[in-house]
Design an enzyme around this catalytic site. Structure first.
Site, PDB file in Angstrom:
ATOM      1  CE  LYS A 112      -2.001  -5.345   4.777  1.00  0.00           C
ATOM      2  NZ  LYS A 112      -3.013  -6.473   4.306  1.00  0.00           N
TER       3      LYS A 112
HETATM    4  C1  LIG Z   1      -3.743  -6.533   3.336  1.00  0.00           C
HETATM    5  C2  LIG Z   1      -4.320  -7.858   2.988  1.00  0.00           C
HETATM    6  C3  LIG Z   1      -4.662  -8.286   1.567  1.00  0.00           C
HETATM    7  C4  LIG Z   1      -4.510  -7.278   0.498  1.00  0.00           C
HETATM    8  O1  LIG Z   1      -3.183  -7.115   0.348  1.00  0.00           O
HETATM    9  P1  LIG Z   1      -2.802  -5.808  -0.733  1.00  0.00           P
HETATM   10  O2  LIG Z   1      -1.303  -5.851  -0.772  1.00  0.00           O
HETATM   11  O3  LIG Z   1      -3.353  -4.622   0.130  1.00  0.00           O
HETATM   12  O4  LIG Z   1      -3.457  -6.279  -2.167  1.00  0.00           O
HETATM   13  C5  LIG Z   1      -5.379  -9.550   1.435  1.00  0.00           C
HETATM   14  N1  LIG Z   1      -5.712 -10.273   2.585  1.00  0.00           N
HETATM   15  C6  LIG Z   1      -5.033 -10.109   3.824  1.00  0.00           C
HETATM   16  C7  LIG Z   1      -5.432 -11.054   4.846  1.00  0.00           C
HETATM   17  C8  LIG Z   1      -4.690  -8.698   4.112  1.00  0.00           C
HETATM   18  O5  LIG Z   1      -4.112  -8.474   5.284  1.00  0.00           O
END
Ligand SMILES: *Cc1c(COP(=O)(O)O)cnc(C)c1O
Length: 468
Positions: A112
């Site tokens: 993120k």
């Molecule tokens: C947010 C997240 C996901 C999922 O990603 P999306 O974009 O919501 O599909 C997968 N793994 C981790 C560690 C995350 O933080």
């Protein structure tokens, strides 16, 4: 570049407008009016660019004239300068076919950060141009919250209210949010699941009593700028593996369908992607939708990969919109039905267009642990549970031509989920030094019932009005 809503009614906006907006006013999500294209020669010329320069090249067509190319590069250099690895998102080889792209070298140890470090700077840049104040309201299954808070803590003209499901995020995840004691940061633990929290946030975006007073903005992946920033690392990885002359597959641990949708955008822009594998845990609505056309939500079961404990994947709407010929009225009707019945059927056109690029797979707890063990024992790599689900899907994928490398996106640092990692591998990964004394710091958050009115009142009491 202009952006249009998936539900066809909201006014179109430029890049600055969609960055500062939440949901479109018709309840839809903003998407670019057209997909910018790069030719094979243009892609070949990107090989070897430093990450920030590549990011500028890929994002410029989306940004349009909202930023000069020079300013965009400066912001990218600033955002990616905070990563703890000189390659920003290093690519690692596991065996002759399998690779992992490490996206967790940012300040909060999850992918993120790649988008949110930039988004925090974009907010600051655009808000400095006017008198407006924004109130970010977000829901997190763990990683978005900490990454968003790190990106905006202490910044002018921004308040952030972050809802997390009480007791359903890891200790590291919670502390990364609740130990940030800046006056503009507000953490709320909600009684309920991530989907309950996300539904409240969406309701607030549609609540005229709130949006008329506060500039409600989004940091969830409904915000277009986040997806845009994620397109970059698909190019980055594929270029290292021989693109555009060689096709590459990607396996993506998926929750809200944001990360894997960025892969779809990369393909639309001309990157030769063989397949996008949507990897889910036992909360498998996307796997069911892609394999049978049945998109129906059931209840969320908590797992060791909490960032994927999701039943309603907001960004799926963006794919369905393209899959129905960008018919906003049809999309609005389809989503309205889903919102009332929690179920819908994909049309044949939507299924066929998705099947052309996407496959899907689901991993249960045992398959996830096996993937972690294999990576550790056969390759010496310690993976987190989310990445392990992606790797399971990559290793069991069918229909991918021999010789095509598959890159699993490593979405979180294993130290974020130590207990699950230790159970599977016997290794207890330590927190990197950049996280500091997380377990010594004081926490601050409020607990609220899973009740929209209580949350709206809490925000209204503490947020700054739109016009100062
Ligand atoms: C947010 C997240 C996901 C999922 O990603 P999306 O974009 O919501 O599909 C997968 N793994 C981790 C560690 C995350 O933080």
């Amino acid at each position: 570049m202009k952006y249009v809503s998936t539900r066809g009614q909201a006014p179109s906006l430029d890049f600055q407008g969609v960055t500062l907006a939440g949901l479109a006013s018709d309840g839809g999500l903003y998407v670019p009016e057209t997909w910018p294209q790069f030719s094979a020669d243009e892609i070949a010329a990107m090989a070897g660019l430093p990450y920030a320069k590549l990011a500028q090249t890929i994002m410029l067509p989306f940004v349009g004239d909202c930023l000069t190319p020079e300013r965009l590069l400066e912001l990218c250099e600033q955002a990616y300068g905070r990563f703890a690895h000189a390659a920003v998102t290093p690519l690692k080889q596991l065996d002759e076919t399998q690779w992992v792209l490490e996206l967790f070298h940012g300040p909060t140890l999850a992918f993120k950060d790649v988008a949110l470090q930039l988004l925090g700077l974009l907010f600051e840049e655009f808000l400095a141009r006017g008198d407006e104040h924004i109130t970010i309201v977000g829901a997190t299954s763990g990683d978005t919250g900490s990454a968003a808070i790190d990106a905006v803590a202490g910044r002018a003209k921004v308040d952030i209210f972050m809802l997390h499901p009480h007791g359903r995020v890891s200790d590291v995840q919670r502390r990364q949010m609740t130990t940030v004691i800046a006056p503009n940061v507000h953490n709320i633990a909600i009684e309920g699941s991530f989907d309950d929290a996300q539904a409240m946030v969406k309701r607030m975006f549609n609540d005229a009593a709130m949006t008329s007073r506060f500039g409600i903005a989004a940091v969830n992946s409904i915000n277009w700028a986040r997806l845009m920033a994620q397109v970059v690392y698909y190019f980055y990885a594929a270029l290292q593996l021989g693109a555009p002359h060689r096709k590459v597959g990607f396996s993506v641990p998926t929750g809200n369908f944001g990360d894997v949708f960025a892969g779809y955008v990369a393909a639309k822009m001309g990157l030769p992607i063989e397949r996008l594998i949507v990897a889910t845990n036992i909360n498998d609505i996307l796997h069911r939708a892609l394999s049978t056309g049945d998109y129906s939500a059931s209840t969320v079961t908590p797992t060791a990969a909490p960032s994927m404990d999701i039943q309603v994947s907001s960004n799926f709407e963006r794919l369905l919109f393209d899959g129905c010929g960008r018919d906003g009225a049809a999309m609005a009707a389809q989503m309205k039905q889903f919102e009332t019945t929690k179920a819908m059927q994909l049309t044949n056109a939507q299924r066929e267009s998705a099947a052309a690029l996407f496959s899907s797979a689901r991993a249960d707890a045992g398959q996830m642990a096996n993937a972690m063990r294999w990576a550790h024992e056969a390759c010496g790599e310690v993976l987190d549970p989310h990445t392990a689900i992606g790797l399971h899907a990559a290793r069991t994928a069918e229909g991918i031509a021999a010789g095509v490398p598959i890159v699993t996106l490593a979405t979180a640092h294993p130290a974020k989920f130590v207990d699950a990692v230790e159970r599977a591998t016997g290794v207890r990964p330590g927190l990197p030094a950049r996280v500091g004394d997380l377990f010594e710091r004081e926490e601050r958050y409020d607990r609220l019932p899973g009740d929209y009115d209580a949350v709206a009142a809490y925000v209204a009491e503490r947020a700054t009005l739109k016009n100062g």
